[in-house]
Design a protein around this motif. Structure first.
Motif, PDB file in Angstrom:
ATOM      1  N   LEU A 112       3.568 -10.595  -2.646  1.00 57.67           N
ATOM      2  CA  LEU A 112       2.469 -11.487  -1.940  1.00 57.67           C
ATOM      3  C   LEU A 112       2.360 -11.125  -0.918  1.00 57.67           C
ATOM      4  N   LYS A 113       3.511 -11.202   0.294  1.00 51.81           N
ATOM      5  CA  LYS A 113       3.981 -10.980   1.690  1.00 51.81           C
ATOM      6  C   LYS A 113       3.844  -9.450   1.755  1.00 51.81           C
ATOM      7  N   LEU A 114       4.375  -8.602   1.081  1.00 48.21           N
ATOM      8  CA  LEU A 114       4.699  -6.652   1.678  1.00 48.21           C
ATOM      9  C   LEU A 114       3.216  -6.608   1.176  1.00 48.21           C
ATOM     10  N   ALA A 115       2.074  -7.167   0.572  1.00 51.29           N
ATOM     11  CA  ALA A 115       1.400  -6.550  -0.236  1.00 51.29           C
ATOM     12  C   ALA A 115       0.068  -6.383   1.267  1.00 51.29           C
ATOM     13  N   ASP A 116       0.529  -7.384   2.575  1.00 43.84           N
ATOM     14  CA  ASP A 116      -0.454  -7.005   3.079  1.00 43.84           C
ATOM     15  C   ASP A 116       0.096  -5.718   4.545  1.00 43.84           C
ATOM     16  N   VAL A 117       0.835  -5.457   4.282  1.00 40.96           N
ATOM     17  CA  VAL A 117       1.867  -4.715   4.874  1.00 40.96           C
ATOM     18  C   VAL A 117       1.752  -3.375   5.222  1.00 40.96           C
ATOM     19  N   ASP A 118       0.677  -2.364   5.867  1.00 38.49           N
ATOM     20  CA  ASP A 118       1.187  -0.780   6.052  1.00 38.49           C
ATOM     21  C   ASP A 118       1.621   0.194   6.470  1.00 38.49           C
ATOM     22  N   THR A 119       3.223  -0.141   6.783  1.00 40.85           N
ATOM     23  CA  THR A 119       4.480   0.971   7.760  1.00 40.85           C
ATOM     24  C   THR A 119       5.159   0.253   7.178  1.00 40.85           C
ATOM     25  N   GLY A 120       5.872   1.083   6.401  1.00 43.40           N
ATOM     26  CA  GLY A 120       7.597   0.970   6.103  1.00 43.40           C
ATOM     27  C   GLY A 120       7.903   0.090   6.290  1.00 43.40           C
ATOM     28  N   LEU A 121       8.463   0.043   7.687  1.00 46.50           N
ATOM     29  CA  LEU A 121       9.120  -0.231   8.834  1.00 46.50           C
ATOM     30  C   LEU A 121       8.261  -2.330   9.059  1.00 46.50           C
ATOM     31  N   GLY A 122       6.531  -2.149   9.065  1.00 43.15           N
ATOM     32  CA  GLY A 122       6.569  -3.496   9.087  1.00 43.15           C
ATOM     33  C   GLY A 122       6.794  -4.133   7.966  1.00 43.15           C
ATOM     34  N   GLY A 123       7.320  -3.555   6.503  1.00 40.84           N
ATOM     35  CA  GLY A 123       7.705  -3.924   5.507  1.00 40.84           C
ATOM     36  C   GLY A 123       8.754  -4.536   5.698  1.00 40.84           C
ATOM     37  N   LEU A 124       9.716  -3.890   6.041  1.00 41.17           N
ATOM     38  CA  LEU A 124      10.678  -3.991   6.364  1.00 41.17           C
ATOM     39  C   LEU A 124      11.259  -5.461   7.322  1.00 41.17           C
TER      40      LEU A 124
END
Lengths: 202, 202, 202, 202
Positions: D75-87
């Motif tokens: 759920l939290k990762l759904a909003d993220v748009d960069t790889g590093l942001g995802g990390l």
DNA sequence: GATGAATGAGCATTCATTCAT
DNA sequence: AATGAATGAATGCTCATTCAT
């Protein structure tokens, strides 16, 4: 929480049939009230509206058939006027019961052990009635000279063991049908007791 | 923690006898390992040195007698040269076993139900051997013309039910002794199968 | 009853290896002395010549490796003259131990819980030595300015968790070999602690 | 025999909490159902109204958290748009779960071994989902050039070991608080994977 | 009549450990 | 040094039954 449409006189027969099948299949000690409850679509606790204990259930099951059997045999024997005729009637009737109600009679044969001492004693009293019935028939046959000079007690035990034991191998789907079985045992028992062949008595 | 003087070859027979008595008296499902342990003066867990599960104990008990019986009957039958002689020998031998080892044979009759499907299947295979023994004898008698024209299967079932059922009413303290029983059943079975009386065959 | 050729100094190593494998595979609580006895071809009771209780066996197993590790690391660190060099040496050595002796180190990671309070406390004292070793190295690095300004305690905990945790996923048959792992972790930890790249310090 | 005022939806959470504490403290194999029963003021047998076996209880405990974690991270990762942001999001979220639910996550780390093969396999399938999540993030970072050229598999294993291992040393009463931990690990992991410092990418 | 929730007593079995031989 | 036979204490679990709701 009452299930709509449930009525005691509809529910008890269902429970009755279900327990007979379950005990027949697993044996009384191995069968449990959860299985029974599931089979009749109830919760285990609810069963106790229909019997007060598992043992009492067994007791009811076996005493009911037993009494039906004895009553029926007595009724059938009332019309008979010779010892040998009585023997035929008795054997024929007993075979019939053990075939038509083979599950209950099997339970009575095997699971009666699980009854408490008092209940077993009462059960045995009823059973004695039908031992006596056969004893009397055999005695009468001897007085009438229609059978050989055989020891009554052990003969009665053997015959009864053999007939009640039908339930231990009888399969309704099997090849043997009721009429064959009845004929077979009537003839066999006549031979067994050394009955004077029909028309041979002087 | 070892009990001084204990020996495996002394202990197993003790456990064996104790379990036979206990199962005979209460039935396999109703008897429990605590009773057994108490009877043989051990702790329940120690019993597992002698069997790996309660069911395996039962299995051992019933397969052992069964095999002994079949072996013995086969041995006895080896010397016999007529069908009717075989029948007498078989009945006589079977009665003997069911009287002398009536507890174990009773257990085999009643508690075999508690065996797992696989164990029961293996048990039944052994039992089949003795069904076949009797079948063969009956067939031979018919070929030799020494018995009547009877249906073999149901005759065999009835005879076996009657003899194995001895254990269900036999009390060692009772009036019937082995010799009487043996004589009774040999004669009775002869009549049952319509055996041509000795010296009557033309 | 002594098995010919048995000697304590031959038997113990066999028991040692067998228990390590068994505990590694099933966990200390799930493994039992029967399995161990079978594996080393003895009877359970005989094992007690080699250890006084199951727990003491575990204790011996884990304290022995732990001490070997700490001793070895201390030895290796003696020759090192910079903080960063120490860090590399420590990580490299620790990885090596956790790969080469991954079963025992896995046991130490997972089954140390099963130790009694006292034994666990003594074990933890030894473990503290190697926590301190890393703490000292990290402190020295900071004094020497070769790593970033990081919180020592949590850094040490994380590094140790990561390295000791190798055993939880490492499979000897897997693709990763010791050299790769050592290199990877030395580099990774350097980055982790913000080590000033070699040749970058002013 | 029903305890007045008892209700299923009150009792299960109580049992749940109690078992988590007990397993956390003693380990699954060492904890027993009598302790649990005492803690929740029930009789041991009554617990089986809430789970069908001790193992199933463990299974429920660990799969429930695991699924909650993975769902939440996705759920939290759904909003993220960069790889590093995802990390950052992934690490931050994972740390949070391992701190807030450190008992259950500790159990999942340590006691999962006690699951049967089938249950373990199903657990591992769920776990794989979150391994994949991190793998994908790392791959994406590499494609985007935001991290160094690192081996993905072992990096993922190391990061996960380190974060899930928090539970093995974390004490709620300790000095480290959630925010510190989250910050520490986000930064540490960035360094660990050689993330290009923000604003440094050309 | 029926249910949901619990009891209590029992049960087979396991297992580390002991010790006479 | 090793075994055979046993202990004792626990352990997970089953099941008939009860009773407030």
């Amino acid at each position: 929480m009452r299930t709509p449409g449930s009525r005691s006189d509809t529910t008890w027969p269902i429970i009755r049939e279900a327990s007979i099948s379950l005990i027949y299949e697993h044996g009384f000690e191995s069968m449990n009230t959860r299985q029974l409850a599931e089979l009749v679509q109830m919760k285990p606790g609810s069963l106790y509206y229909y019997f007060s204990s598992k043992e009492e259930l067994l007791n009811r099951l076996v005493t009911e058939v037993l009494d039906e059997i004895v009553d029926d045999l007595e009724l059938k024997l009332a019309d008979v006027d010779t010892g040998l005729g009585g023997l035929d009637t008795f054997i024929s009737g007993l075979v019939e019961w053990h075939v038509n109600r083979h599950k209950e009679t099997y339970i009575a044969l095997m699971d009666t052990r699980s009854l408490s001492e008092e209940k077993l004693a009462r059960y045995m009293e009823s059973r004695d009635r039908y031992d006596q019935l056969l004893d009397e028939i055999l005695e009468r046959c001897r007085r009438e000279g229609s059978i050989g000079d055989i020891p009554v007690r052990i003969t009665r035990l053997s015959i009864l063991t053999m007939i009640t034991g039908i339930t231990s191998w009888f399969k309704p789907a099997g090849e043997a049908n009721l009429d064959d079985l009845r004929d077979f045992y009537v003839t066999a028992v006549r031979r067994f007791v050394g009955a004077v062949p029909v028309g041979t008595r002087s």
